[in-house]
Scaffold this motif. Structure first.
Motif, PDB file in Angstrom:
ATOM      1  N   LYS A 107       8.954  -0.218  -4.280  1.00 52.39           N
ATOM      2  CA  LYS A 107       7.918   0.677  -4.300  1.00 52.39           C
ATOM      3  C   LYS A 107       6.392   0.143  -4.346  1.00 52.39           C
ATOM      4  CE  LYS A 107       5.920   4.861  -6.398  1.00 52.39           C
ATOM      5  NZ  LYS A 107       4.838   4.563  -6.128  1.00 52.39           N
ATOM      6  N   ALA A 108       6.176  -0.969  -4.811  1.00 51.87           N
ATOM      7  CA  ALA A 108       5.011  -1.616  -4.682  1.00 51.87           C
ATOM      8  C   ALA A 108       5.093  -1.921  -3.333  1.00 51.87           C
ATOM      9  CB  ALA A 108       4.801  -2.816  -5.760  1.00 51.87           C
ATOM     10  N   PHE A 157       2.040  -1.860   1.626  1.00 48.25           N
ATOM     11  CA  PHE A 157       2.091  -1.508   3.095  1.00 48.25           C
ATOM     12  C   PHE A 157       1.321  -0.321   3.804  1.00 48.25           C
ATOM     13  CE2 PHE A 157       4.262   0.120   6.856  1.00 48.25           C
ATOM     14  CZ  PHE A 157       4.115  -1.034   7.850  1.00 48.25           C
ATOM     15  N   ALA A 158       1.811   0.873   2.895  1.00 45.22           N
ATOM     16  CA  ALA A 158       0.999   2.106   3.268  1.00 45.22           C
ATOM     17  C   ALA A 158      -0.459   1.915   3.042  1.00 45.22           C
ATOM     18  CB  ALA A 158       1.466   3.284   2.462  1.00 45.22           C
ATOM     19  N   ALA A 159      -0.935   1.379   1.980  1.00 46.88           N
ATOM     20  CA  ALA A 159      -2.318   1.191   1.836  1.00 46.88           C
ATOM     21  C   ALA A 159      -3.109   0.234   3.080  1.00 46.88           C
ATOM     22  CB  ALA A 159      -2.879   0.500   0.411  1.00 46.88           C
ATOM     23  N   GLY A 160      -2.439  -0.791   3.647  1.00 47.50           N
ATOM     24  CA  GLY A 160      -2.714  -1.485   4.431  1.00 47.50           C
ATOM     25  C   GLY A 160      -2.684  -0.860   5.836  1.00 47.50           C
ATOM     26  N   ASN A 161      -1.976   0.180   6.136  1.00 49.16           N
ATOM     27  CA  ASN A 161      -1.868   0.799   7.414  1.00 49.16           C
ATOM     28  C   ASN A 161      -2.630   2.202   7.423  1.00 49.16           C
ATOM     29  OD1 ASN A 161      -0.574  -1.102   8.835  1.00 49.16           O
ATOM     30  ND2 ASN A 161       1.493  -0.457   7.506  1.00 49.16           N
ATOM     31  N   SER A 162      -3.481   2.483   6.318  1.00 46.45           N
ATOM     32  CA  SER A 162      -4.134   3.863   6.419  1.00 46.45           C
ATOM     33  C   SER A 162      -5.605   3.789   7.035  1.00 46.45           C
ATOM     34  CB  SER A 162      -4.210   4.500   5.046  1.00 46.45           C
ATOM     35  OG  SER A 162      -4.173   3.497   4.124  1.00 46.45           O
TER      36      SER A 162
END
Length: 66
Positions: A55-56, A61-66
């Protein structure tokens, strides 16, 4: 769990009936207890830690791609 019942029986027979078991028999039952503890307590924590790590990784990954 059948193995834990066996451990209980061995203890009961030994303490209440005076039945003596060999060191090998006691070691075998101790191994059964150790395995049960691993399955009941250690594995769930290991799996939780792996889920948290995945999950981390997804969150990073999601934070870096937003």
């Amino acid at each position: 769990m059948e193995d834990l019942h066996e451990a209980r029986f061995l203890g009961n027979w030994s303490l209440h009936d005076g039945l003596e078991f060999s060191a090998e028999e006691v070691a075998d039952v101790a191994d059964l207890i150790a395995e049960a503890v691993h399955i009941l307590y250690v594995q769930p924590e290991e799996r939780r830690a792996m889920r948290d790590a995945r999950k981390a990784r997804r969150d990073a990954f999601a934070a870096g791609n937003s």
